[in-house]
Write an enzyme that holds these catalytic residues in place. Structure first.
Site, PDB file in Angstrom:
ATOM      1  N   GLU A 154      -8.571   3.652  -9.963  1.00 51.84           N
ATOM      2  CA  GLU A 154      -7.520   4.464 -10.589  1.00 51.84           C
ATOM      3  C   GLU A 154      -7.382   4.130 -12.071  1.00 51.84           C
ATOM      4  O   GLU A 154      -7.419   2.963 -12.462  1.00 51.84           O
ATOM      5  CB  GLU A 154      -6.188   4.236  -9.873  1.00 51.84           C
ATOM      6  CG  GLU A 154      -6.187   4.700  -8.417  1.00 51.84           C
ATOM      7  CD  GLU A 154      -4.852   4.456  -7.745  1.00 51.84           C
ATOM      8  OE1 GLU A 154      -3.849   5.030  -8.201  1.00 51.84           O
ATOM      9  OE2 GLU A 154      -4.817   3.674  -6.773  1.00 51.84           O
ATOM     10  N   ARG A 194       3.507  10.238   5.990  1.00 51.97           N
ATOM     11  CA  ARG A 194       2.450  11.244   5.844  1.00 51.97           C
ATOM     12  C   ARG A 194       1.863  11.537   7.226  1.00 51.97           C
ATOM     13  O   ARG A 194       1.313  10.660   7.875  1.00 51.97           O
ATOM     14  CB  ARG A 194       1.382  10.700   4.899  1.00 51.97           C
ATOM     15  CG  ARG A 194       0.442  11.720   4.334  1.00 51.97           C
ATOM     16  CD  ARG A 194      -0.242  11.181   3.098  1.00 51.97           C
ATOM     17  NE  ARG A 194      -1.019   9.980   3.347  1.00 51.97           N
ATOM     18  CZ  ARG A 194      -1.206   9.009   2.459  1.00 51.97           C
ATOM     19  NH1 ARG A 194      -0.656   9.089   1.262  1.00 51.97           N
ATOM     20  NH2 ARG A 194      -1.943   7.966   2.747  1.00 51.97           N
ATOM     21  N   ASP A 234      -6.800   7.732  -0.491  1.00 52.20           N
ATOM     22  CA  ASP A 234      -6.024   8.860   0.044  1.00 52.20           C
ATOM     23  C   ASP A 234      -6.160  10.113  -0.819  1.00 52.20           C
ATOM     24  O   ASP A 234      -6.269  11.229  -0.304  1.00 52.20           O
ATOM     25  CB  ASP A 234      -4.547   8.481   0.265  1.00 52.20           C
ATOM     26  CG  ASP A 234      -3.896   7.803  -0.915  1.00 52.20           C
ATOM     27  OD1 ASP A 234      -4.494   7.781  -2.023  1.00 52.20           O
ATOM     28  OD2 ASP A 234      -2.775   7.286  -0.752  1.00 52.20           O
ATOM     29  N   THR A 235      -6.201   9.960  -2.144  1.00 57.13           N
ATOM     30  CA  THR A 235      -6.357  11.137  -3.007  1.00 57.13           C
ATOM     31  C   THR A 235      -7.715  11.796  -2.797  1.00 57.13           C
ATOM     32  O   THR A 235      -7.889  12.981  -3.088  1.00 57.13           O
ATOM     33  CB  THR A 235      -6.191  10.768  -4.490  1.00 57.13           C
ATOM     34  OG1 THR A 235      -7.216   9.847  -4.873  1.00 57.13           O
ATOM     35  CG2 THR A 235      -4.833  10.152  -4.763  1.00 57.13           C
ATOM     36  N   SER A 270       0.836  -1.190   0.000  1.00 58.07           N
ATOM     37  CA  SER A 270       0.000   0.000   0.000  1.00 58.07           C
ATOM     38  C   SER A 270       0.872   1.241   0.000  1.00 58.07           C
ATOM     39  O   SER A 270       2.060   1.183   0.317  1.00 58.07           O
ATOM     40  CB  SER A 270      -0.924   0.019   1.221  1.00 58.07           C
ATOM     41  OG  SER A 270      -0.165   0.128   2.410  1.00 58.07           O
ATOM     42  N   GLU A 308      -5.733   0.389 -10.942  1.00 59.22           N
ATOM     43  CA  GLU A 308      -5.899  -0.307  -9.665  1.00 59.22           C
ATOM     44  C   GLU A 308      -7.235   0.064  -9.049  1.00 59.22           C
ATOM     45  O   GLU A 308      -7.933   0.961  -9.522  1.00 59.22           O
ATOM     46  CB  GLU A 308      -4.761   0.049  -8.693  1.00 59.22           C
ATOM     47  CG  GLU A 308      -3.418  -0.489  -9.097  1.00 59.22           C
ATOM     48  CD  GLU A 308      -2.369  -0.396  -8.001  1.00 59.22           C
ATOM     49  OE1 GLU A 308      -1.378  -1.099  -8.112  1.00 59.22           O
ATOM     50  OE2 GLU A 308      -2.556   0.394  -7.044  1.00 59.22           O
ATOM     51  N   GLY A 322       2.303   2.890  -2.176  1.00 59.74           N
ATOM     52  CA  GLY A 322       3.491   2.905  -3.026  1.00 59.74           C
ATOM     53  C   GLY A 322       4.660   2.112  -2.505  1.00 59.74           C
ATOM     54  O   GLY A 322       5.731   2.083  -3.138  1.00 59.74           O
TER      55      GLY A 322
END
Length: 391
Positions: A257, A356, A277-278, A149, A270, A151
């Site tokens: 995505e 983050r 998150d975006t 997850s 995906e 990245g």
């Protein structure tokens, strides 16, 4: 009132819990470490590894929730089928979570079964297989662990000299016990989007305005909504999203995505069966309902008559540059001095370099300048610095 067990208690889970509490629900937040963000606003908490099937079963037996909501990938997902058989609702469904937590399963469903357009891809379980597949796919390509997850373990490989490093990165970034990678041909896309898609228990499938985003190392850094795109490309993305979510079954919000090539069209990339998150950009009030409110309503079976675009919006993440078990923050007053801007500190108890730790979201009227808003949001986020509260 429903009793909801949240598996994974990060920043997305925190906003989901807040939405649930506003609807009078009871939430147990679970994660592998104590005082995770969602635990800070939930009714109860459980600390255990969700990859430990027996620990997961024990937690469910203790609380007997009405609904289980997975928020992360690192879960012994096959056990979710057992919970469904016991009459516990899994969000969106045990099938959906099992398929989407594994890149091989979701890619085979999307490409082989449903015929959706994707990049060419192959799998590798060993470094020798990886080298062979690399030659077959051709450079450049993207390599990802089958389970990961944000990245983790993902990288772009431009030449054979980078194979060893990429393989090591994928192995270290993998979640769970599946040590296999997917190798994808690099798509020369013009931009990429997240299409938040809402499936309902008793209602039609709805779509949020497309969200553009910028990633670094496979992890999101900024997002903005709505991104301008050709009508036919948006319609094709919506068709694909509706088809794949229908095949996976269940009600909830999905982050689907896509890569968009102006000349070649829309590529499915995906899918996540939960808030994305975006989609934190929706916290800026870009829509009549944020992605977390939408997920909450869908999970509870409450009607969602429509999703409307109210404003334009942008988000930019706040990353830690240091390691500390007592994070503190400077620059908050600088951010709150900006107009039409919100600051969200996640409350993570430990900071790592690149982790983050918060997000800034900004909005403007529908006819505003989205590029200027993105610059403003990134500038505001840069004002916040994570410091070591121990000193």
């Amino acid at each position: 009132m429903k009793k909801i067990m949240l598996l994974g208690s990060g920043e997305l889970g925190k906003e989901f819990v807040i939405a649930c509490k506003r609807k009078g629900q009871y939430v147990i937040a679970c994660d592998s470490y104590n005082n995770a963000p969602a635990m800070q606003v939930a009714d109860e908490r459980e600390v255990f590894s969700m990859l430990d099937g027996e620990a997961l079963k024990a937690a469910v037996k203790r609380h007997m929730p009405d609904i289980i909501v997975p928020e992360i990938e690192a879960i012994r997902t096959e056990i979710l089928y057992e919970f469904e058989e016991q009459g516990i609702k899994v969000v969106p469904s045990a099938r959906a979570v099992n398929f989407t937590m594994n890149r091989k399963s979701i890619r085979e469903l999307a490409h082989t079964e449903l015929g959706l357009k994707t990049a060419n891809y192959k799998y590798a379980k060993t470094f020798e297989e990886f080298k062979k597949v690399a030659e077959e796919i051709g450079y450049p390509f993207i390599v990802k662990p089958l389970m990961s997850s944000s990245g983790h373990g993902q990288s772009k490989v431009d030449s054979a000299d980078e194979l060893e490093k990429a393989w090591r990165c994928a192995a270290e970034g993998a979640r769970g016990d599946i040590k296999e990678v997917i190798v994808e041909q690099f798509v020369n896309f013009d931009y990429e989007i997240t299409l938040l898609t809402v499936t309902q228990q008793n209602g039609e499938t709805l779509f949020c305005g497309p969200i553009g985003h910028v990633q670094k190392g496979g992890d999101y850094r900024e997002s903005f909504q709505p991104v301008k795109m050709k009508k036919e490309h948006l319609q094709e993305a919506q068709r694909m999203a509706a088809e794949v979510t229908k095949a996976l079954t269940g009600a909830g919000i999905w982050g689907v995505e896509f890569f968009i090539s102006e000349s070649e069209g829309v590529y499915f990339s995906e899918l996540s069966p939960r808030p994305h998150d975006t989609g934190m950009v929706t916290l800026a009030g870009t829509q009549n309902l944020s992605e977390f409110e939408l997920h909450c309503r869908a999970v509870l079976g409450l009607p969602i008559p429509e999703i409307t675009q109210e404003k334009i919006g942008a988000s930019a993440v706040i990353l830690s540059e240091i390691e500390t078990d007592n994070p503190d923050y400077t620059g908050l007053e600088s951010v709150t001095a900006y107009t039409n801007t919100y600051l969200r500190i996640f409350g993570k108890p430990v900071a790592h370099p690149g982790r983050r730790m918060g997000v800034v979201v900004c909005y403007d009227q529908k006819d505003g300048d989205l590029n200027a808003l993105r610059d403003k949001c990134k500038d505001a986020a840069s004002k916040v610095k994570i410091t070591d509260g121990n000193h």
